[in-house]
Every structure is written in C-alpha cells, then in structure tokens.
Design a protein around this motif. Structure first.
Motif, mmCIF file in Angstrom:
data_model
loop_
_atom_site.group_PDB
_atom_site.id
_atom_site.type_symbol
_atom_site.label_atom_id
_atom_site.label_comp_id
_atom_site.label_asym_id
_atom_site.label_seq_id
_atom_site.Cartn_x
_atom_site.Cartn_y
_atom_site.Cartn_z
ATOM 1 N N SER A 42 -8.684 4.799 -0.096
ATOM 2 C CA SER A 42 -9.346 5.289 1.110
ATOM 3 C C SER A 42 -8.937 6.742 1.322
ATOM 4 C CB SER A 42 -8.933 4.463 2.333
ATOM 5 O OG SER A 42 -9.302 3.116 2.164
ATOM 6 N N THR A 69 0.645 5.800 0.358
ATOM 7 C CA THR A 69 -0.156 6.956 0.728
ATOM 8 C C THR A 69 0.330 8.171 -0.046
ATOM 9 O OG1 THR A 69 1.243 7.650 2.585
ATOM 10 C CG2 THR A 69 -0.525 6.083 3.068
ATOM 11 N N SER A 71 5.189 4.507 1.576
ATOM 12 C CA SER A 71 4.833 3.193 1.033
ATOM 13 C C SER A 71 5.182 2.111 2.038
ATOM 14 C CB SER A 71 5.562 2.947 -0.292
ATOM 15 O OG SER A 71 6.960 3.084 -0.131
ATOM 16 N N TYR A 90 8.750 9.556 5.144
ATOM 17 C CA TYR A 90 7.358 10.004 5.022
ATOM 18 C C TYR A 90 7.193 11.506 5.276
ATOM 19 C CZ TYR A 90 7.294 9.785 10.105
ATOM 20 O OH TYR A 90 7.571 9.985 11.430
ATOM 21 N N TRP A 143 7.545 0.013 6.348
ATOM 22 C CA TRP A 143 7.187 1.304 5.754
ATOM 23 C C TRP A 143 8.412 2.150 5.452
ATOM 24 C CZ3 TRP A 143 2.645 3.318 4.032
ATOM 25 C CH2 TRP A 143 1.525 2.510 4.224
ATOM 26 N N SER A 191 -0.316 12.309 0.421
ATOM 27 C CA SER A 191 -0.895 13.312 1.312
ATOM 28 C C SER A 191 -0.674 14.698 0.747
ATOM 29 C CB SER A 191 -0.251 13.217 2.699
ATOM 30 O OG SER A 191 -0.409 11.917 3.226
ATOM 31 N N GLU A 237 0.835 -1.196 0.000
ATOM 32 C CA GLU A 237 0.000 0.000 0.000
ATOM 33 C C GLU A 237 0.871 1.248 0.000
ATOM 34 O OE1 GLU A 237 -2.594 -0.586 3.336
ATOM 35 O OE2 GLU A 237 -1.116 0.073 4.770
ATOM 36 N N LYS A 294 -4.982 6.795 0.692
ATOM 37 C CA LYS A 294 -4.245 5.534 0.747
ATOM 38 C C LYS A 294 -4.704 4.667 -0.414
ATOM 39 C CE LYS A 294 -5.450 2.305 3.623
ATOM 40 N NZ LYS A 294 -5.707 1.478 4.805
ATOM 41 N N TYR A 295 -3.756 4.045 -1.094
ATOM 42 C CA TYR A 295 -4.063 3.129 -2.194
ATOM 43 C C TYR A 295 -3.590 1.739 -1.768
ATOM 44 C CZ TYR A 295 -4.628 1.575 -7.043
ATOM 45 O OH TYR A 295 -5.051 0.947 -8.187
ATOM 46 N N ASP A 296 -4.539 0.829 -1.576
ATOM 47 C CA ASP A 296 -4.227 -0.560 -1.242
ATOM 48 C C ASP A 296 -4.005 -1.291 -2.559
ATOM 49 O OD1 ASP A 296 -4.450 -3.360 -0.729
ATOM 50 O OD2 ASP A 296 -5.571 -2.936 1.107
ATOM 51 N N TYR A 303 -8.042 6.200 8.220
ATOM 52 C CA TYR A 303 -8.714 6.307 6.930
ATOM 53 C C TYR A 303 -10.171 5.914 7.087
ATOM 54 C CZ TYR A 303 -4.247 7.090 4.796
ATOM 55 O OH TYR A 303 -3.052 7.653 4.465
#
Length: 191
Positions: free
Chosen positions: A100, A67, A165, A176, A172, A69, A65, A91-93, A109
C-alpha cells in the motif's frame, strides 16, 4: 403520554453514558519486531531497489507488516502535524503479500493495495511502487522485504529512509524515527 417520552429520553441518556464510560484505549505496545537494515541499489534511471531486513525473537514469520518511508530532508515520521503528506510511504502486508502507498494528502495508506509480484503499480506525486519487484522471504528470525520504486522528478533531492515493523499481535518497533539509510533522488527531466 408526555411522561413516557421523558422516561425514554432519560433512559437513553443513561445508556449512552454507560457506553462512553466503557470505552478504553489500549496502550500502544512496541519493540517486538525490529528493523535491522536497508540496502538501496539503483535500478536504472529514477528507479531504486530497496531490500529491508527485519528480525523478531519469535521468528521472521511472526512479523505481520512492515513500512518503508522515503522522506525529504530532516523530516522524521510522526515529527510534526501532516508529516506524511507529499512523501513516499509504503506498507508491505506480509500475510496478504500486498503493498500500500500513502496518497499525496498524507494520513492513512491508500484504499487500493497491489499484490506483490503482480504487474500492478501504486502511485502518488512522489513515487511509483512496482509490485512486480516486490517480495518477502523468511529465514529463521529474519524477514527480508524487497520493493522496487521509481521516483518523480519533482521529488528530487536528499532523502532519508525509515523502517518500522509490526508483529502479528500488533506490537510495533519503537525505533520508527531512526534513519536506516539515505539516497539522493536525481531530477532527470530534460532541460
């Protein structure tokens, strides 16, 4: 009879103490999948198309997944309390092919996800994510994710774009809080 009751309470207290004593918090692991870049292109009006690129040494399909932002001014993810409120955090799963969006109040989310490529939309007071414009593609060690977003006039101003990611093992990216791009959201309200 009173004695049994006391014994039961004593056993219960010991049992609860054992359960609490066995709890462990796993350390957060970071730096497997790494965000690489984001390209931002206008999509007419308030809309923007984001193309985010991520890499993983084990292959692009190892990324679970990501993200994206879009945040106001100099605010960075996790920088202060309630940092996620009133922002556009997506967020992309990758495995489920679902998007989401964080609600206005921030935090987790939203409970409803939209299937990438469908006609569904996700919306908060800052932005609307159009699932029809969402997709992902793996090529070697790279994952490319596309998102289509329309911004609310009230969210106008200078914004920064942050990426993160996580791989399928829950590791992760550590960067970020690094801005990968910026944009100005125009206030297109008619006077």
């Amino acid at each position: 009879m009173t004695m049994r009751h006391r014994s039961f309470v004593a056993v219960s207290i010991v049992f609860v103490g054992l359960l609490v004593g066995c709890r462990r918090v796993a350390p957060m692991r970071m730096d497997s999948s790494v965000p690489v870049a984001v390209a931002i292109s206008p999509d007419g009006g308030r809309g923007q198309r984001f193309t985010a690129t991520f890499q993983d040494p084990k292959g692009g399909s190892h990324i679970g997944e990501v993200t994206l932002s879009v945040m106001s001014g100099g605010l960075r993810p996790g920088e202060r309390k309630k940092w996620s409120a009133n922002e556009c955090l997506m967020k992309y799963d990758v495995l489920a092919q679902e998007i989401s969006l964080v609600p206005n109040v921030g935090g987790m989310y939203g409970t409803h996800a939209a299937k990438a490529g469908s006609s569904a939309t996700l919306q908060n007071s800052q932005c609307m994510v159009l699932a029809a414009g969402a997709s992902s593609q793996v090529s070697g060690k790279t994952l490319t994710v596309k998102l289509a977003v329309e911004f609310a006039p009230e969210f106008a101003g200078e914004k920064r774009v942050y990426l993160s990611s996580g791989d399928v093992d829950g590791v992760w990216s550590a960067n970020y809080q690094q801005a990968f791009g910026s944009l100005t959201v125009a206030d297109l309200r008619t006077p």
